[in-house]
Each structure stands twice: as structure tokens, then as C-alpha cells.
Write a protein that holds these residues in place. Structure first.
Motif, PDB file in Angstrom:
ATOM      1  N   MET A 148      60.741-119.673  -1.115  1.00 24.01           N
ATOM      2  CA  MET A 148      59.577-120.192  -0.383  1.00 24.01           C
ATOM      3  C   MET A 148      59.699-119.891   1.117  1.00 24.01           C
ATOM      4  O   MET A 148      58.745-119.528   1.776  1.00 24.01           O
ATOM      5  N   GLY A 149      60.932-120.033   1.657  1.00 17.94           N
ATOM      6  CA  GLY A 149      61.163-119.652   3.039  1.00 17.94           C
ATOM      7  C   GLY A 149      60.400-120.489   4.043  1.00 17.94           C
ATOM      8  O   GLY A 149      59.848-119.959   5.004  1.00 17.94           O
ATOM      9  N   VAL A 150      60.355-121.815   3.826  1.00 17.69           N
ATOM     10  CA  VAL A 150      59.583-122.673   4.723  1.00 17.69           C
ATOM     11  C   VAL A 150      60.357-122.945   6.008  1.00 17.69           C
ATOM     12  O   VAL A 150      61.553-123.276   5.979  1.00 17.69           O
ATOM     13  N   ASP A 151      59.657-122.787   7.116  1.00 14.75           N
ATOM     14  CA  ASP A 151      60.227-123.132   8.411  1.00 14.75           C
ATOM     15  C   ASP A 151      60.080-124.651   8.572  1.00 14.75           C
ATOM     16  O   ASP A 151      58.968-125.173   8.669  1.00 14.75           O
ATOM     17  N   LEU A 152      61.193-125.365   8.568  1.00 11.42           N
ATOM     18  CA  LEU A 152      61.117-126.826   8.589  1.00 11.42           C
ATOM     19  C   LEU A 152      60.470-127.349   9.868  1.00 11.42           C
ATOM     20  O   LEU A 152      59.842-128.406   9.865  1.00 11.42           O
ATOM     21  N   SER A 153      60.626-126.593  10.954  1.00 14.65           N
ATOM     22  CA  SER A 153      59.980-127.047  12.184  1.00 14.65           C
ATOM     23  C   SER A 153      58.452-126.983  12.036  1.00 14.65           C
ATOM     24  O   SER A 153      57.718-127.792  12.607  1.00 14.65           O
ATOM     25  N   GLU A 154      57.971-126.023  11.228  1.00 16.54           N
ATOM     26  CA  GLU A 154      56.521-125.955  10.974  1.00 16.54           C
ATOM     27  C   GLU A 154      56.072-127.160  10.150  1.00 16.54           C
ATOM     28  O   GLU A 154      55.015-127.752  10.409  1.00 16.54           O
ATOM     29  N   ALA A 155      56.902-127.528   9.178  1.00 14.55           N
ATOM     30  CA  ALA A 155      56.568-128.706   8.370  1.00 14.55           C
ATOM     31  C   ALA A 155      56.552-129.956   9.240  1.00 14.55           C
ATOM     32  O   ALA A 155      55.658-130.813   9.119  1.00 14.55           O
ATOM     33  N   ARG A 156      57.539-130.063  10.154  1.00 13.68           N
ATOM     34  CA  ARG A 156      57.534-131.216  11.074  1.00 13.68           C
ATOM     35  C   ARG A 156      56.267-131.202  11.931  1.00 13.68           C
ATOM     36  O   ARG A 156      55.666-132.247  12.198  1.00 13.68           O
ATOM     37  N   GLY A 157      55.873-130.019  12.379  1.00 16.94           N
ATOM     38  CA  GLY A 157      54.667-129.893  13.215  1.00 16.94           C
ATOM     39  C   GLY A 157      53.424-130.357  12.474  1.00 16.94           C
ATOM     40  O   GLY A 157      52.550-131.015  13.052  1.00 16.94           O
ATOM     41  N   LEU A 186      47.256-130.775   3.439  1.00 17.84           N
ATOM     42  CA  LEU A 186      47.670-129.978   4.604  1.00 17.84           C
ATOM     43  C   LEU A 186      48.937-129.181   4.299  1.00 17.84           C
ATOM     44  O   LEU A 186      49.057-127.995   4.623  1.00 17.84           O
ATOM     45  N   LEU A 187      49.899-129.859   3.662  1.00 17.62           N
ATOM     46  CA  LEU A 187      51.157-129.183   3.336  1.00 17.62           C
ATOM     47  C   LEU A 187      50.939-128.091   2.291  1.00 17.62           C
ATOM     48  O   LEU A 187      51.525-127.005   2.374  1.00 17.62           O
ATOM     49  N   GLU A 188      50.084-128.375   1.321  1.00 11.41           N
ATOM     50  CA  GLU A 188      49.809-127.370   0.292  1.00 11.41           C
ATOM     51  C   GLU A 188      49.141-126.138   0.902  1.00 11.41           C
ATOM     52  O   GLU A 188      49.450-124.999   0.557  1.00 11.41           O
ATOM     53  N   ASP A 189      48.191-126.385   1.824  1.00 10.85           N
ATOM     54  CA  ASP A 189      47.518-125.258   2.482  1.00 10.85           C
ATOM     55  C   ASP A 189      48.515-124.392   3.243  1.00 10.85           C
ATOM     56  O   ASP A 189      48.408-123.170   3.273  1.00 10.85           O
ATOM     57  N   ALA A 190      49.492-125.054   3.859  1.00 11.56           N
ATOM     58  CA  ALA A 190      50.443-124.310   4.693  1.00 11.56           C
ATOM     59  C   ALA A 190      51.510-123.599   3.875  1.00 11.56           C
ATOM     60  O   ALA A 190      51.892-122.474   4.196  1.00 11.56           O
ATOM     61  N   PHE A 191      51.975-124.239   2.812  1.00 11.22           N
ATOM     62  CA  PHE A 191      53.159-123.706   2.131  1.00 11.22           C
ATOM     63  C   PHE A 191      52.923-123.380   0.652  1.00 11.22           C
ATOM     64  O   PHE A 191      53.855-122.924  -0.020  1.00 11.22           O
ATOM     65  N   GLY A 192      51.744-123.659   0.136  1.00  3.19           N
ATOM     66  CA  GLY A 192      51.457-123.313  -1.261  1.00  3.19           C
ATOM     67  C   GLY A 192      51.848-124.389  -2.251  1.00  3.19           C
ATOM     68  O   GLY A 192      51.429-124.351  -3.410  1.00  3.19           O
ATOM     69  N   SER A 193      52.669-125.335  -1.845  1.00  6.22           N
ATOM     70  CA  SER A 193      52.999-126.477  -2.719  1.00  6.22           C
ATOM     71  C   SER A 193      53.340-127.648  -1.814  1.00  6.22           C
ATOM     72  O   SER A 193      53.537-127.477  -0.603  1.00  6.22           O
ATOM     73  N   ASP A 194      53.376-128.829  -2.404  1.00  7.37           N
ATOM     74  CA  ASP A 194      53.687-129.992  -1.571  1.00  7.37           C
ATOM     75  C   ASP A 194      54.428-131.026  -2.398  1.00  7.37           C
ATOM     76  O   ASP A 194      54.259-131.084  -3.625  1.00  7.37           O
ATOM     77  N   PRO A 195      55.236-131.834  -1.752  1.00  4.72           N
ATOM     78  CA  PRO A 195      56.086-132.769  -2.505  1.00  4.72           C
ATOM     79  C   PRO A 195      55.325-133.918  -3.156  1.00  4.72           C
ATOM     80  O   PRO A 195      55.863-134.598  -4.027  1.00  4.72           O
ATOM     81  N   ALA A 211      63.609-125.857  -1.762  1.00  6.74           N
ATOM     82  CA  ALA A 211      62.879-124.720  -2.327  1.00  6.74           C
ATOM     83  C   ALA A 211      63.179-123.424  -1.592  1.00  6.74           C
ATOM     84  O   ALA A 211      62.823-122.351  -2.055  1.00  6.74           O
ATOM     85  N   ALA A 212      63.815-123.541  -0.420  1.00  7.89           N
ATOM     86  CA  ALA A 212      64.063-122.337   0.374  1.00  7.89           C
ATOM     87  C   ALA A 212      65.114-121.459  -0.298  1.00  7.89           C
ATOM     88  O   ALA A 212      66.011-121.965  -0.983  1.00  7.89           O
ATOM     89  N   PRO A 213      64.975-120.135  -0.155  1.00  9.89           N
ATOM     90  CA  PRO A 213      65.965-119.239  -0.775  1.00  9.89           C
ATOM     91  C   PRO A 213      67.338-119.435  -0.159  1.00  9.89           C
ATOM     92  O   PRO A 213      67.453-119.755   1.024  1.00  9.89           O
TER      93      PRO A 213
END
Lengths: 83, 457
Positions: free
Chosen positions: A1-10, A50-59, A80-82
């Protein structure tokens, strides 16, 4: 998934600002419900979209258990990150 | 249709009946060709056929020719994919296709429209007693469904039409749609001129409005919004219109106000009709919805409209005869009254539309009609257009979502400011009604000229 956690915090921060909730003192251990951010179901649904739109899935939509803290949301994407 | 053409051709044979991308035809020419089509259909033994054709001049000739000999035509959207056509046509018993398309498989007998002009009609050719017409319902998925009509019943809605040869009507609907058929009928009954560009997108309609002297337009609210937006973005001055007809969807109050402002001299009619139920009602007072006085009551026993549990029920005056192709029966009927699926609310002296029952968004058990929310957002000055719909959500079942086209497009749009304006615009609505998801787009997708508000997967 390669999510930037700082983006998720934002995303969480901007969501809280739009919802007119204080971001002061929000940490990974801050609860999402009850005495924490006091999200109701509509607000949680908004955050999950919002999270789904940004990352394709959400918790909130994946798995059996809903996240309980800000850290649980971040952990979802961290897990989920590689490797 | 054939009787209307005969009447118009007798009154003014040289008057332009239809103007398309390929030229214009007079009523006399249309009638002569329709009679040839009728003779060819008889000679070939064709009593039912599909039409895959964009050109309105051909469509008029084919529909009128078929009516003359009682053959049943059925139009498909001209750009229907081969795959979709192959899957749908057999269910409607369509093996013969009149079309210029060259990509249809050999399992169909494809007839060129020109080949139906090859037979000279006999002098004593008279109109058949029954004149069937099949109209496919829009927006269907899965099993194809079509309504079987008869021209003689459909023509009841235009029997009072007076000649208006000076009128030039834009064909904004697909002629395969029920509303498109109504426009064809009205133009022929009025002995007016049909301006029929193809494609039939709002930008094409705007071009026709500017270049072809269009004086009257019948279109959906969604089409009108797109046309006005196109005009604004191109900074063109719109010419005066004589008649604006609007239908096919609930008509928002802000759109009515804008149309009145942009076209101050136009008569604005709101029509209520459906493929299955036919033409039901028309309102010309410029206000959204219709008067409660128009509802069925002891004082108004001939009315075709009543409200049951927040839904409009109607008595069809010129409705379809039956469904074709689908196993399901016609809409449930109770003592002649039928459910429409249109939600309404009585507000003061008006019956106002709230959208389709199938569009209602269930947010945690709260039923949210998208249209009133959409109307609030469309009134925001920085919003060009909005579409409100349901988005599935695990926590609440669904949330209200909105797609917004900002004025000037997404490039450079101040999204945070628009989000705040949306929030303020819906602040007094119940919390479940308030959009929880806002996205910014440059174009809102439509289906059959209407805004799609059903829940998205």
C-alpha cells in the motif's frame, strides 16, 4: 500500500478542523470515541470516506473491529505497508 | 405520427420539417418518403424492427412509415454497443434492424434506411387501424424492458396543438426516449420545424440555439443546467426563447429562477410524464411543483394526480399498453391509480417533488432525499453544478456525498472555501442530510440527459 503516515495524520487533522474539534493534545493514544475525540457515527463515517479516498481502504471498513485510537488508524496503514 | 405528418404536409408541404447535420427536409418530402418506407415494409413483410440511427430525418420517416402500415418500430440509442444490442434485441424480438451501422453481426438482418425508399407506394395507401410503437425504458440494466404504445393514444396529448410554423424546436432528448417522441409529435402537430443536431449534448444544443434560430427547447433540468453553464463559460449572449419546457426530473426552484432571469420573455412549462404512464400533467405558473388544487379530491374528481404516503400516484391518460420483453407485469395498479416512484411533499399550496424513491439515501435509518440537499448547494455562487448521491458506508449504511463542479472548473478552485460554503448552506438541515463527502470534478456524468443520484457502489 505504501501509505505515508504523515499524510494519514494530515487527513485526520484536517478532518478534525473541519469538524470544529480541537487538535490540541491529540496523540496516537487519543481515543476516537467517548472521552477522546467523541466521534459519532456520522463523523466516523466521514473520516472513513476521507481515508478511503486517499488510500483506497480504511480501518473502519476493513476487519471486524473498529479502530479505537488515532494510533489504531495509523497502525492499520503501517501494517499494510510493504516490508 | 403519420396523421400528424399528413396534416402538416397538406397545410404547408414546402415548410421545413426537420433540420439535421445533413440538411433539411420539408413536410412534403418527409411524407412522400414515409409512404415509400411503408410500401417497402409491406413488400418485405416487416412488421417489427429495431432502429439504430442518429439522424432525426430518417427516424421521422421510419416511424411515420411504420405507423402507416401498422409495423412496430423500436429505437435504440444509436451508439449502443454491439455487445449490448446483441444481448437486448432478442428479448424484444428484434431480428431486423434498420441502420447505417456496419458492425452488427450476421444474426441480424440489417436494412439500410435508403433501401426502404426503393418501393413506390400505391395511391390507396391508408393508415393502419393500430399503429404500435415500442419505447425502451431508460436507465435499465439486466433484462431489457420496453413499453408498448399506440400512436393514436400518444397523439391525444397533442390533439389541441395549434399551427405554429414559425416555431423552431430543438431536439435535446434522444428521439428514442419518451420525451423525445413527445417533441417529435408536438413539432409535427404544430407544423413547426425540428432542429436536430447530432450529437445531442448541451454544447451541441447551445450551438443550435446560437446558429439555427431555435425558439423553443424541451429538456431535462440537468440538460438546462449544462446548457446555461456552457453559455456562461463561453461568455455568449443567449438569444430570446419563446417556449421552455422542462421535465424528466424534479425541477429545482433555483433553476426555474435562473431560466426566468436568462430568458425573461419565455413561457416556461413543467411537464410530468414517463415512458410507462405517458403524459400526465403540465404546469405553467413558473413555480416549482404544482398546485394542491390539481390533486384528486371531491372538488376535483377528474384529476389524474394524488399523493399517497409521500409518493405521487397517477391515473394514466395516454399510458402504455403493456411491457414488452420483461417478465414483470405493468406497474401495480389500484382502482386505476399507479405508483410513480416520485416522492412529493405538500408545502403550503404546492406539491413539491423531492426526487425518486430509488434515490433516497438511508443514512443510519434516516431517509434522505438528495434533491433538497442538491438545491441548497446549487444556490452557492461558487458552485456551477452539484450532484448529491448516496455512498455506501459500513458505519451508517450510507453517507450523503456530493460532487461539485466549481465555477471556472477545478483548476484553481478554492476547495476549502467551497467546503465551508457547503457546510454553511446545509447547516440547518438534519445532520444525517448533511454531505459527509465532498469531491470536486470538472464534469458531472449524466444518464439519458438526467443526473444519476442512485447510490453508487
Amino acid at each position: 500500500m505504501g501509505v505515508d503516515l504523515s499524510e494519514a495524520r494530515g487527513i485526520i487533522t484536517s478532518f478534525l478542523e473541519r469538524a470544529e474539534k480541537s487538535t490540541d493534545g491529540v496523540t496516537d493514544t487519543t481515543g476516537l470515541w467517548g472521552d477522546g475525540l467523541e466521534l459519532d457515527s456520522l463523523e466516523a463515517a466521514e473520516l472513513s470516506a476521507l481515508l478511503e479516498d486517499a488510500f483506497g481502504s480504511d480501518p473502519f471498513s476493513a476487519g471486524d473491529d473498529l479502530p479505537e485510537t488515532v494510533g489504531d488508524i495509523l497502525a492499520f496503514y503501517e501494517a499494510a505497508a510493504p516490508a | 405520427m403519420i396523421r400528424l405528418l399528413e396534416r402538416a404536409a397538406a397545410a404547408s408541404p414546402n415548410h421545413a420539417a426537420v433540420v439535421t447535420n445533413s440538411g433539411s427536409m420539408s413536410y412534403g418530402e418527409l411524407l412522400a418518403d414515409a409512404r415509400r418506407v411503408a410500401a417497402a415494409l409491406t413488400a418485405r413483410g416487416i412488421d417489427r424492427f429495431a432502429i439504430l440511427e442518429p439522424d432525426a430525418a430518417w427516424i421521422l420517416r421510419l416511424l411515420a412509415g411504420a405507423a402507416l402500415v401498422g409495423a412496430e418500430p423500436c429505437q435504440y440509442q444509436p451508439d449502443t454497443s454491439v455487445e449490448e444490442f446483441v444481448s437486448q434485441a432478442p428479448a424484444l424480438d428484434h431480428t431486423i434492424v434498420v441502420s447505417h451501422r456496419t458492425d452488427l453481426p450476421d444474426s441480424f438482418e440489417v436494412v439500410l434506411p435508403e433501401d426502404l425508399l426503393a418501393v413506390d407506394p400505391p395511391d390507396d395507401l391508408t393508415a393502419a387501424a393500430t399503429q404500435p410503437l415500442m419505447i425502451r425504458t431508460t436507465g435499465t440494466t439486466g433484462v431489457p424492458k420496453a413499453a408498448r404504445h399506440d400512436w393514436s393514444r400518444l397523439a391525444r396529448t397533442v390533439e389541441d396543438a395549434k399551427p405554429h410554423p414559425e416555431q423552431r424546436w430543438l431536439l435535446a432528448y434522444g428521439p428514442q426516449q419518451f420525451a423525445g417522441i413527445q417533441v417529435l409529435q408536438h413539432v409535427a402537430a404544430s407544423q413547426a420545424t425540428l432542429i436536430a443536431p447530432f450529437p445531442r449534448q448541451p454544447k451541441d444544443g447551445l450551438a443550435a440555439l446560437l446558429d439555427n434560430g431555435v425558439t423553443c427547447i424541451s429538456a431535462t433540468p440537468t440538460y438546462w443546467r449544462f446548457l446555461l453553464t456552457e453559455a456562461r463559460s463561453r461568455k455568449v449572449e443567449l438569444p430570446a426563447l419563446e417556449q421552455i419546457t422542462i421535465g424528466g426530473e424534479a425541477v429545482p426552484a433555483d433553476l426555474l429562477e435562473e431560466l426566468s432571469r436568462v430568458f425573461p420573455d419565455a413561457r416556461i412549462s413543467q411537464v410530468y410524464a414517463s415512458t410507462e404512464l405517458g403524459s400526465i400533467a403540465s404546469v405553467r405558473d413558473g413555480r416549482p411543483g404544482f398546485s394542491v388544487d390539481a390533486l384528486f379530491s371531491d372538488a376535483n374528481p377528474t384529476s389524474n394526480l394524488k399523493v399517497v404516503d409521500g409518493e405521487l400516484w397517477v391515473r394514466a391518460a395516454a399510458g402504455m399498453l403493456e411491457y414488452a420483453g420483461a417478465a414483470e407485469p405493468a406497474p401495480a395498479e389500484r382502482e386505476g391509480w399507479r405508483q410513480t416512484g416520485d416522492l412529493v411533499e405538500i408545502v403550503g399550496d404546492r406539491v413539491e417533488f423531492r426526487g425518486r424513491a430509488s434515490e433516497v439515501i438511508n443514512v443510519g435509518g434516516v431517509k434522505v432525499p438528495p434533491l433538497p440537499v442538491e438545491e441548497r448547494i446549487n444556490r452557492i455562487a461558487s458552485v456551477e453544478m452539484a450532484r448529491v448521491f448516496g455512498r455506501p458506508n459500513r458505519l451508517t449504511g450510507a453517507i450523503v456525498a456530493v460532487e461539485v463542479v466549481p465555477v471556472g472548473g477545478t483548476a484553481g478552485a478554492d476547495e476549502e472555501r467551497i467546503r465551508s460554503e457547503i457546510k454553511a448552506a446545509v447547516a440547518d438541515l438534519p445532520r444525517a442530510w448533511q454531505p459527509r463527502n465532498v469531491s470536486f470534478v470538472d464534469l458531472i456524468e449524466t444518464q439519458g440527459g438526467k443526473t444519476a443520484r442512485r447510490m453508487e457502489p
